[in-house]
Scaffold this active site. Sequence first.
Site, mmCIF file in Angstrom:
data_model
loop_
_atom_site.group_PDB
_atom_site.id
_atom_site.type_symbol
_atom_site.label_atom_id
_atom_site.label_comp_id
_atom_site.label_asym_id
_atom_site.label_seq_id
_atom_site.Cartn_x
_atom_site.Cartn_y
_atom_site.Cartn_z
ATOM 1 N N GLY A 185 0.808 -1.218 0.000
ATOM 2 C CA GLY A 185 0.000 0.000 0.000
ATOM 3 C C GLY A 185 0.839 1.265 0.000
ATOM 4 O O GLY A 185 0.340 2.357 -0.226
ATOM 5 N N GLN A 186 2.148 1.089 0.226
ATOM 6 C CA GLN A 186 3.025 2.269 0.228
ATOM 7 C C GLN A 186 3.268 2.760 -1.185
ATOM 8 O O GLN A 186 3.675 3.896 -1.390
ATOM 9 C CB GLN A 186 4.348 1.957 0.948
ATOM 10 C CG GLN A 186 5.431 1.287 0.112
ATOM 11 C CD GLN A 186 5.219 -0.209 -0.081
ATOM 12 O OE1 GLN A 186 4.126 -0.711 -0.013
ATOM 13 N NE2 GLN A 186 6.285 -0.924 -0.355
ATOM 14 N N LYS A 244 15.362 8.317 -2.026
ATOM 15 C CA LYS A 244 15.615 7.404 -0.910
ATOM 16 C C LYS A 244 14.317 7.193 -0.141
ATOM 17 O O LYS A 244 13.303 7.811 -0.451
ATOM 18 C CB LYS A 244 16.749 7.901 -0.022
ATOM 19 C CG LYS A 244 16.562 9.283 0.536
ATOM 20 C CD LYS A 244 17.840 9.727 1.267
ATOM 21 C CE LYS A 244 17.709 11.135 1.789
ATOM 22 N NZ LYS A 244 18.918 11.610 2.448
ATOM 23 N N GLU A 285 9.571 4.476 7.430
ATOM 24 C CA GLU A 285 9.642 4.588 8.889
ATOM 25 C C GLU A 285 10.013 5.991 9.381
ATOM 26 O O GLU A 285 9.480 6.439 10.399
ATOM 27 C CB GLU A 285 10.641 3.569 9.444
ATOM 28 C CG GLU A 285 10.179 2.142 9.246
ATOM 29 C CD GLU A 285 11.354 1.193 9.182
ATOM 30 O OE1 GLU A 285 11.511 0.386 10.109
ATOM 31 O OE2 GLU A 285 12.128 1.246 8.205
#
Lengths: 335, 155
Positions: free
Chosen positions: A47-48, A285, A289
């Site tokens: 889902g990212q 990049k 998190e």
Amino acid sequence: MKKRGIGLGCSWYGTGYGNGFPDVSSAFVEIHDDGSATVLTGAVDVGQGSNSIFAQIVAEELGLEAQDICVYSGDTDATPDSGTTAATRQTYNTGNAVLKAVRQAKSSLLVYAAREFSCPTSEGIELKEGYIGVKGDPSRRVPLADLVFQARLRGERFISAESSTARSTPVDPETGQGAPYWPYSFGCQSAEVEVDTETGVVQVLKVVAVHDVGKALNPTQVEGQIAGGVTQGIGYALLEELELNEGKIKNPAFSSYLIPTALDVPNIEAFFVEDAESTGPFGAKGLGEPAMLPTVAAIINAIDDAVGVRITSIPATPEKILKALAEKNGEVKKH
Amino acid sequence: MIEIKLVVNEKPYNLNVEPSERLIDALRNRLGLLGTKEGCGEGECGACTIIMDGKTVNSCLVLAAQANGSVLTTIEGVGNRRSPHPVQKAFVEVGAVQCGFCTPGMVLSAKNLLDKNSHPSESEIGVAMSGNLCRCTGYDKILRAVKIAAEEGKQ
């Protein structure tokens, strides 16, 4: 009484598995005779949005649109291993593997095209808007599909397999020295909170989040990742308390382990800084998190700013805040 | 077995269900409507939200037999790829979907809000969506999408 405060939190975060662990991603790419391309990777999109990112990377290299690219992912029968969707690593690590793979398939396509266009070198060939042809001469170009179709009839295929390994060395256990991660991701967030001194309840009113993403390959996804990270950070800072009893979780339900709802989220303003990461795909990049890390510090600092108590264990529940306020007031009385 | 009659997405059905059968299981297993998702199975996450007689319910907490005589709307009854509902269109436009597991429930909660209140305030939107948990998006884009859908409805 309700008191307001503002706090700041900063973070730096090494992405990838790190500490010398082999961090390898792989990808297969094929350029088809209908002017599309396929990329296969083991990277799982939870889902990212990694599948969108890989489609964009391939499309960018081949002068196509993202919808021309078919991404197959996370099928152990068919796709090469690209490691876990963890450690903020898919955009950077698998993105690099996909970029290497598409460049390899493209380089044999360019060599073939140079021959076809009687161009002395493949450097003189460009892929643009679904066409392939001689750089700077729009009259000498053909649809990519036509050239690949013709090549196919002659037995030429444009297929590649590539892997990318992230830079990492183990830390020396004696000295703690080493270069465990590459690259690092940086972020800074500021939170404004309102603390109710009667109830100890903290309401987060606003969060401004700024993250260095190297290059935002998909700005909408970057905003989504930041908002999702900030909201998880709010839960981490204020709500989410995993209670254990002899190794067993005492609150394994959403009724007792509280995560933020739509009513807990403040106005989130997301900004990103694009300081290109020279080893990343198009300078990109990871952000996964890191987006939630500064939130906790910013909120705890804002609570301190609002009511002058330092909360040193999270989550900062109303009980902890009331206790800290009582201790502080008690001390004041003593003097 | 209990015989029930119900209307799902404007189609009438007669079903024989177990007395203990949950509505979500009847929808998914008997009618094949797999758009309704089961998250926690205890009425906390809202992933299984459907509209029942004009109210949103957690279909994991409703017995199929309780739905006898009801009119239901599941995500399959809300727009489609060619003609999406304004809420679905807005979700796509702003990128309000990440993993997508909460999305059917979110869309139904939003649709039901707008069916009842075409001019919701920001706090009314927040309350209406607060029964649906999302772990990916931080709600930011979801709330924005509902606002956009509401504004489009006004025009």
